[in-house]
Design a protein around this motif. Sequence first.
Motif, PDB file in Angstrom:
ATOM      1  N   THR A  30      53.891  22.233   3.690  1.00 14.70           N
ATOM      2  CA  THR A  30      53.338  23.465   4.255  1.00 14.70           C
ATOM      3  C   THR A  30      54.210  24.652   3.857  1.00 14.70           C
ATOM      4  O   THR A  30      55.326  24.497   3.397  1.00 14.70           O
ATOM      5  CB  THR A  30      53.272  23.431   5.799  1.00 14.70           C
ATOM      6  OG1 THR A  30      54.567  23.728   6.336  1.00 14.70           O
ATOM      7  CG2 THR A  30      52.817  22.080   6.307  1.00 14.70           C
ATOM      8  N   MET A  31      53.669  25.847   4.110  1.00 15.58           N
ATOM      9  CA  MET A  31      54.455  27.068   3.980  1.00 15.58           C
ATOM     10  C   MET A  31      54.795  27.646   5.358  1.00 15.58           C
ATOM     11  O   MET A  31      55.193  28.803   5.484  1.00 15.58           O
ATOM     12  CB  MET A  31      53.725  28.114   3.128  1.00 15.58           C
ATOM     13  CG  MET A  31      53.572  27.691   1.681  1.00 15.58           C
ATOM     14  SD  MET A  31      53.514  29.078   0.526  1.00 15.58           S
ATOM     15  CE  MET A  31      52.109  29.993   1.135  1.00 15.58           C
ATOM     16  N   GLY A  32      54.643  26.826   6.397  1.00 16.97           N
ATOM     17  CA  GLY A  32      55.039  27.264   7.714  1.00 16.97           C
ATOM     18  C   GLY A  32      54.018  28.142   8.399  1.00 16.97           C
ATOM     19  O   GLY A  32      52.860  28.217   8.014  1.00 16.97           O
ATOM     20  N   TYR A  33      54.471  28.810   9.442  1.00 17.15           N
ATOM     21  CA  TYR A  33      53.616  29.553  10.373  1.00 17.15           C
ATOM     22  C   TYR A  33      52.469  28.640  10.787  1.00 17.15           C
ATOM     23  O   TYR A  33      51.299  28.935  10.600  1.00 17.15           O
ATOM     24  CB  TYR A  33      53.112  30.861   9.780  1.00 17.15           C
ATOM     25  CG  TYR A  33      52.916  31.913  10.859  1.00 17.15           C
ATOM     26  CD1 TYR A  33      54.020  32.491  11.484  1.00 17.15           C
ATOM     27  CD2 TYR A  33      51.656  32.299  11.270  1.00 17.15           C
ATOM     28  CE1 TYR A  33      53.855  33.422  12.491  1.00 17.15           C
ATOM     29  CE2 TYR A  33      51.485  33.228  12.278  1.00 17.15           C
ATOM     30  CZ  TYR A  33      52.583  33.785  12.889  1.00 17.15           C
ATOM     31  OH  TYR A  33      52.413  34.702  13.897  1.00 17.15           O
ATOM     32  N   PRO A  73      53.997  35.465   6.993  1.00 17.74           N
ATOM     33  CA  PRO A  73      54.528  35.229   8.349  1.00 17.74           C
ATOM     34  C   PRO A  73      55.418  33.993   8.425  1.00 17.74           C
ATOM     35  O   PRO A  73      55.123  32.954   7.831  1.00 17.74           O
ATOM     36  CB  PRO A  73      53.263  35.065   9.194  1.00 17.74           C
ATOM     37  CG  PRO A  73      52.191  34.692   8.234  1.00 17.74           C
ATOM     38  CD  PRO A  73      52.531  35.365   6.941  1.00 17.74           C
ATOM     39  N   ARG A  74      56.494  34.121   9.171  1.00 19.88           N
ATOM     40  CA  ARG A  74      57.459  33.042   9.352  1.00 19.88           C
ATOM     41  C   ARG A  74      57.877  32.993  10.819  1.00 19.88           C
ATOM     42  O   ARG A  74      58.099  34.036  11.433  1.00 19.88           O
ATOM     43  CB  ARG A  74      58.686  33.255   8.455  1.00 19.88           C
ATOM     44  CG  ARG A  74      58.393  33.226   6.953  1.00 19.88           C
ATOM     45  CD  ARG A  74      59.540  33.889   6.193  1.00 19.88           C
ATOM     46  NE  ARG A  74      59.499  33.707   4.748  1.00 19.88           N
ATOM     47  CZ  ARG A  74      58.824  34.489   3.905  1.00 19.88           C
ATOM     48  NH1 ARG A  74      58.114  35.511   4.380  1.00 19.88           N
ATOM     49  NH2 ARG A  74      58.841  34.260   2.604  1.00 19.88           N
ATOM     50  N   ASP A  75      57.998  31.788  11.369  1.00 19.02           N
ATOM     51  CA  ASP A  75      58.466  31.616  12.746  1.00 19.02           C
ATOM     52  C   ASP A  75      59.057  30.212  12.864  1.00 19.02           C
ATOM     53  O   ASP A  75      58.373  29.258  13.242  1.00 19.02           O
ATOM     54  CB  ASP A  75      57.324  31.823  13.733  1.00 19.02           C
ATOM     55  CG  ASP A  75      57.796  31.914  15.182  1.00 19.02           C
ATOM     56  OD1 ASP A  75      58.871  31.351  15.489  1.00 19.02           O
ATOM     57  OD2 ASP A  75      57.103  32.538  16.000  1.00 19.02           O
ATOM     58  N   GLU A  76      60.336  30.100  12.539  1.00 21.18           N
ATOM     59  CA  GLU A  76      60.968  28.783  12.451  1.00 21.18           C
ATOM     60  C   GLU A  76      60.948  28.047  13.783  1.00 21.18           C
ATOM     61  O   GLU A  76      60.606  26.856  13.841  1.00 21.18           O
ATOM     62  CB  GLU A  76      62.408  28.933  11.959  1.00 21.18           C
ATOM     63  CG  GLU A  76      63.129  27.607  11.827  1.00 21.18           C
ATOM     64  CD  GLU A  76      64.510  27.748  11.192  1.00 21.18           C
ATOM     65  OE1 GLU A  76      65.459  27.156  11.735  1.00 21.18           O
ATOM     66  OE2 GLU A  76      64.620  28.454  10.170  1.00 21.18           O
TER      67      GLU A  76
END
Length: 296
Positions: A30-33, A73-76
């Motif tokens: 995945t690319m996250g978010y 968008p990023r949210d670790e």
Amino acid sequence: MRVIRTIEQLREALEYLRGGGHTPIGFVPTMGYLHEGHASLLRRAAEQSGTVVMSIFVNPLQFGPNEDFAAYPRDEARDLALAEREGADIVFMPSVEEMYPQAIRTTVSVSVLTDRLCGASRPGHFEGVATVVSKLFGIVQPDYAYFGLKDAQQVAVLRRMVSDLNMNVKIVACPIVRENDGLALSSRNVYLSEEERRQALVLSRSLREVRAALEEGKVRTVNEAKAMLQSVISSSPLAVIDYAEILTFPALEPLEGNSRLLEADGELIIALAVKFGRTRLIDNNVFTAKEVHALV
């Protein structure tokens, strides 16, 4: 759940797991978010595999010069909470420097399948996807890899890459996950304004209406179906159509305009890409003529 940020540590962890007897490894790149669509991939992986590995990596190679790599968008913390809740055993979160420690000179390119749809609109995108996925497959060496059918062209490209290069991994395509109102889940939905979000529902509505028209015999040919798609989508004032196509799947070959859809062999895909403001959304429906006939 372990969070691992280097290739060496990931390989050591997987080697340890394999040393205890082979356990099938399911991999979710995945690319996250993350959203419910990603969660569904993790759940499918957990059903099939003894060990579930998820990667979270925003891959710069698949972004064009005017695209949203920096703003993606990023949210670790949120991503890790979802991954743990849905059963990931390992989350691999490398930096760009870890994945590309030097200027990359070797890339993977799948021809023909990338000449149309998103490949035509985003030159170089699928080369970036194929390159990073082949790297991740080499690092993780999974038995299964799970991808959502919302990115159906990506699924087709990666299946062909795996076949052509004799990679020992099975690509598992999972159904599109939608909001209750029909909008396909996407990390980019966060970019939509309230009005854009409302008007974006025209994508799933156009797919439903064309399928219904096929079932009722109101639409028969490729040209008629494409004209209906464009008409329905254009009823949304903010919609700017990139493409609205009907192709074979997974070969992604065009069909003759006057050919009758319900006489086609194999799977077909109705594929859409539409911009609302600055946000480009994709959606699709994969079906067979036999499925439509069964509903008539």
